[in-house]
Design an enzyme around this catalytic site. Structure first.
Site, PDB file in Angstrom:
ATOM      1  NE  ARG A  12      15.464  27.920 -27.831  1.00 26.79           N
ATOM      2  CZ  ARG A  12      14.386  28.458 -28.389  1.00 26.79           C
ATOM      3  NH1 ARG A  12      13.477  27.680 -28.948  1.00 26.79           N
ATOM      4  NH2 ARG A  12      14.197  29.760 -28.401  1.00 26.79           N
ATOM      5  N   GLY A  13      16.804  23.118 -31.231  1.00 31.41           N
ATOM      6  CA  GLY A  13      16.065  22.847 -32.466  1.00 31.41           C
ATOM      7  C   GLY A  13      16.960  22.492 -33.644  1.00 31.41           C
ATOM      8  CB  ILE A  14      16.586  23.381 -37.234  1.00 29.56           C
ATOM      9  CG1 ILE A  14      15.189  22.751 -37.419  1.00 29.56           C
ATOM     10  CG2 ILE A  14      17.410  23.270 -38.508  1.00 29.56           C
ATOM     11  CD1 ILE A  14      14.294  23.482 -38.428  1.00 29.56           C
ATOM     12  NE  ARG A  34      16.501  35.798 -28.738  1.00 24.81           N
ATOM     13  CZ  ARG A  34      15.197  35.800 -28.970  1.00 24.81           C
ATOM     14  NH1 ARG A  34      14.558  36.951 -29.112  1.00 24.81           N
ATOM     15  NH2 ARG A  34      14.524  34.666 -29.065  1.00 24.81           N
ATOM     16  CE1 TYR A 187       9.074  31.682 -39.507  1.00 21.71           C
ATOM     17  CE2 TYR A 187       7.743  30.649 -41.205  1.00 21.71           C
ATOM     18  CZ  TYR A 187       8.801  30.599 -40.319  1.00 21.71           C
ATOM     19  OH  TYR A 187       9.590  29.470 -40.258  1.00 21.71           O
ATOM     20  CE  LYS A 191      12.108  31.518 -41.697  1.00 21.46           C
ATOM     21  NZ  LYS A 191      13.492  31.197 -41.314  1.00 21.46           N
ATOM     22  CB  THR A 222      11.867  22.691 -33.286  1.00 18.13           C
ATOM     23  OG1 THR A 222      10.985  23.651 -33.883  1.00 18.13           O
ATOM     24  CG2 THR A 222      12.688  22.017 -34.362  1.00 18.13           C
TER      25      THR A 222
HETATM   26  P1  NDP Z   1      13.493  27.056 -32.308  1.00 16.70           P
HETATM   27  O1  NDP Z   1      12.482  28.001 -31.767  1.00 16.70           O
HETATM   28  O2  NDP Z   1      13.607  25.697 -31.753  1.00 16.70           O
HETATM   29  O3  NDP Z   1      14.950  27.738 -32.254  1.00 16.70           O
HETATM   30  C1  NDP Z   1      15.144  29.044 -32.685  1.00 16.70           C
HETATM   31  C2  NDP Z   1      16.591  29.413 -32.454  1.00 16.70           C
HETATM   32  O4  NDP Z   1      16.803  30.768 -32.890  1.00 16.70           O
HETATM   33  C3  NDP Z   1      16.979  29.355 -30.989  1.00 16.70           C
HETATM   34  O5  NDP Z   1      18.336  28.960 -30.890  1.00 16.70           O
HETATM   35  C4  NDP Z   1      16.820  30.797 -30.557  1.00 16.70           C
HETATM   36  O6  NDP Z   1      17.572  31.048 -29.389  1.00 16.70           O
HETATM   37  C5  NDP Z   1      17.371  31.516 -31.792  1.00 16.70           C
HETATM   38  N1  NDP Z   1      16.969  32.914 -31.923  1.00 16.70           N
HETATM   39  C6  NDP Z   1      15.721  33.417 -32.037  1.00 16.70           C
HETATM   40  N2  NDP Z   1      15.769  34.757 -32.112  1.00 16.70           N
HETATM   41  C7  NDP Z   1      17.089  35.110 -32.057  1.00 16.70           C
HETATM   42  C8  NDP Z   1      17.784  36.344 -32.086  1.00 16.70           C
HETATM   43  N3  NDP Z   1      17.149  37.517 -32.188  1.00 16.70           N
HETATM   44  N4  NDP Z   1      19.129  36.324 -31.986  1.00 16.70           N
HETATM   45  C9  NDP Z   1      19.805  35.159 -31.886  1.00 16.70           C
HETATM   46  N5  NDP Z   1      19.202  33.950 -31.851  1.00 16.70           N
HETATM   47  C10 NDP Z   1      17.854  33.930 -31.940  1.00 16.70           C
HETATM   48  O7  NDP Z   1      13.200  27.016 -33.865  1.00 16.70           O
HETATM   49  P2  NDP Z   1      13.544  25.942 -34.995  1.00 16.70           P
HETATM   50  O8  NDP Z   1      14.783  25.230 -34.664  1.00 16.70           O
HETATM   51  O9  NDP Z   1      12.316  25.232 -35.301  1.00 16.70           O
HETATM   52  O10 NDP Z   1      13.795  26.946 -36.218  1.00 16.70           O
HETATM   53  C11 NDP Z   1      15.079  27.230 -36.734  1.00 16.70           C
HETATM   54  C12 NDP Z   1      14.886  27.905 -38.082  1.00 16.70           C
HETATM   55  O11 NDP Z   1      14.184  27.013 -38.951  1.00 16.70           O
HETATM   56  C13 NDP Z   1      14.064  29.186 -38.015  1.00 16.70           C
HETATM   57  O12 NDP Z   1      14.613  30.128 -38.904  1.00 16.70           O
HETATM   58  C14 NDP Z   1      12.687  28.732 -38.497  1.00 16.70           C
HETATM   59  O13 NDP Z   1      11.963  29.798 -39.083  1.00 16.70           O
HETATM   60  C15 NDP Z   1      13.071  27.682 -39.514  1.00 16.70           C
HETATM   61  N6  NDP Z   1      12.009  26.741 -39.791  1.00 16.70           N
HETATM   62  C16 NDP Z   1      11.485  25.943 -38.812  1.00 16.70           C
HETATM   63  C17 NDP Z   1      10.467  25.068 -39.096  1.00 16.70           C
HETATM   64  C18 NDP Z   1       9.851  24.172 -38.078  1.00 16.70           C
HETATM   65  O14 NDP Z   1       8.843  23.515 -38.401  1.00 16.70           O
HETATM   66  N7  NDP Z   1      10.393  24.067 -36.864  1.00 16.70           N
HETATM   67  C19 NDP Z   1       9.900  24.977 -40.456  1.00 16.70           C
HETATM   68  C20 NDP Z   1      10.533  25.845 -41.408  1.00 16.70           C
HETATM   69  C21 NDP Z   1      11.546  26.688 -41.078  1.00 16.70           C
HETATM   70  P3  NDP Z   1      17.174  32.183 -28.307  1.00 16.70           P
HETATM   71  O15 NDP Z   1      15.678  32.231 -28.256  1.00 16.70           O
HETATM   72  O16 NDP Z   1      17.821  31.751 -27.047  1.00 16.70           O
HETATM   73  O17 NDP Z   1      17.805  33.438 -28.841  1.00 16.70           O
END
Ligand code: NDP
Length: 275
Positions: A12-14, A34, A187, A191, A222
């Site tokens: 999902r998300g990015i 996961r 966090y 980062k 997201t």
């Molecule tokens: P989301 O919460 O939408 O998505 C996070 C993703 O990471 C999901 O696919 C989740 O899937 C997966 N994930 C989390 N923990 C684990 C794990 N232990 N093992 C495998 N997969 C994992 O977040 P975003 O899309 O917003 O963020 C993506 C990245 O971008 C992150 O690293 C975030 O720190 C970074 N970021 C985001 C910003 C924002 O404003 N949104 C800004 C700056 C950086 P599941 O939970 O099913 O495992």
């Protein structure tokens, strides 16, 4: 030519936006997260890398019995990137077998919303493990096992459009890792570590023609930012809006494609870093 991208946090998300754009640009995708139900629905939205106008709605999992259906070009692996068992032959290795990974996108991440003294030791470890340590383990595994390697058939020495395609690792950092911020110390530290990792590894792997780059998003729409109080934040962002996952995906495609991008760090924050 179809290439292969492995994307952690791709459900999902990015991560999912990056998966969609790369699939549209002739990449076969392996998603990691996961939650199997999210991975299944994410996979069904990925375009077919051969005819990008159509969806490749034939999800396959390494754990499913897919003998009777045409396999999708894409796949997923269910697991936590923090698990010692994940980055080894038992889970990821058995799914990848001998496949080459042309682009690795390290996007799995979790946020934080608590002062350091109110954050448990377990939560600190979980944030740093998910956002930083897992990247070290994952990259180490894929490079050591030669899933990420320079092509054996490269057309070396050419420049411009004909340059050899080289593998690329793309790490998703965060503007907070550069700027700091209250309520997110673990966090922010994780980062900032991602940016250090990117710099050091770009120097270490560059001579093997493996490029290492980072994207530094500001605030993106997201699940991670769904509950953030926006009014005062939006007034600080010069463009007065959060970014979209698709805008981050465009940077990932650029880094995957531009053969001179190594230790290239792309800020996408609507100008927030300038304030
Ligand atoms: P989301 O919460 O939408 O998505 C996070 C993703 O990471 C999901 O696919 C989740 O899937 C997966 N994930 C989390 N923990 C684990 C794990 N232990 N093992 C495998 N997969 C994992 O977040 P975003 O899309 O917003 O963020 C993506 C990245 O971008 C992150 O690293 C975030 O720190 C970074 N970021 C985001 C910003 C924002 O404003 N949104 C800004 C700056 C950086 P599941 O939970 O099913 O495992």
């Amino acid at each position: 030519m179809i290439r292969h991208a492995l994307i952690t946090g791709g459900s999902r998300g990015i991560g999912l936006a990056i998966a969609r754009l790369l699939a549209k640009n002739s990449y076969r995708i392996t998603l990691v997260s996961r939650t199997e139900s999210h991975l299944q629905s994410a996979l069904s939205t990925l375009p077919d890398p051969i005819s990008p106008g159509t969806n490749s709605s034939r999800p396959t999992s390494p754990h499913s019995d897919s003998a009777s259906v045409t396999p999708s070009p894409h796949k997923y692996v269910v697991g936590s990137v923090t698990s010692g068992m994940f980055w080894n032959k038992h889970i990821l290795g058995s799914s990848l077998r001998h496949e080459v990974v042309d682009v690795m996108v390290n996007c799995a991440g979790i946020g934080q919303n608590s002062l350091l003294v109110r954050t448990t030791v377990e939560d600190i470890d979980k944030i740093v493990d998910t956002n930083l340590t897992s990247m070290l383990h994952g990259i180490r595994y894929l490079v050591k096992k030669r899933h990420i390697r320079r092509s054996d058939f490269g057309d070396r020495g050419k420049v411009g459009r004909e340059a050899e395609f080289t593998p690329c690792i793309i790490n998703i950092a965060s503007l907070l890792g550069v700027k700091g911020g209250r309520g997110a110390v673990a966090y922010v530290a994780s980062k900032a570590g991602v940016l250090g990792l990117t710099r050091a590894l770009a120097a270490e792997l560059g001579p093997q023609s493996i490029r290492v780059n980072a994207i530094v998003p500001g605030y993106i729409e997201t699940d991670m930012t769904a509950d953030i109080e926006r009014t005062s934040l939006l007034s600080k962002i010069p463009l007065r809006r959060f970014g979209t996952p698709d805008e981050i995906a465009q940077a990932a495609l650029f880094l995957a494609t531009n053969q001179y991008a190594n230790n290239c760090v792309i800020n996408l924050d609507g100008g927030l870093s300038a304030t």
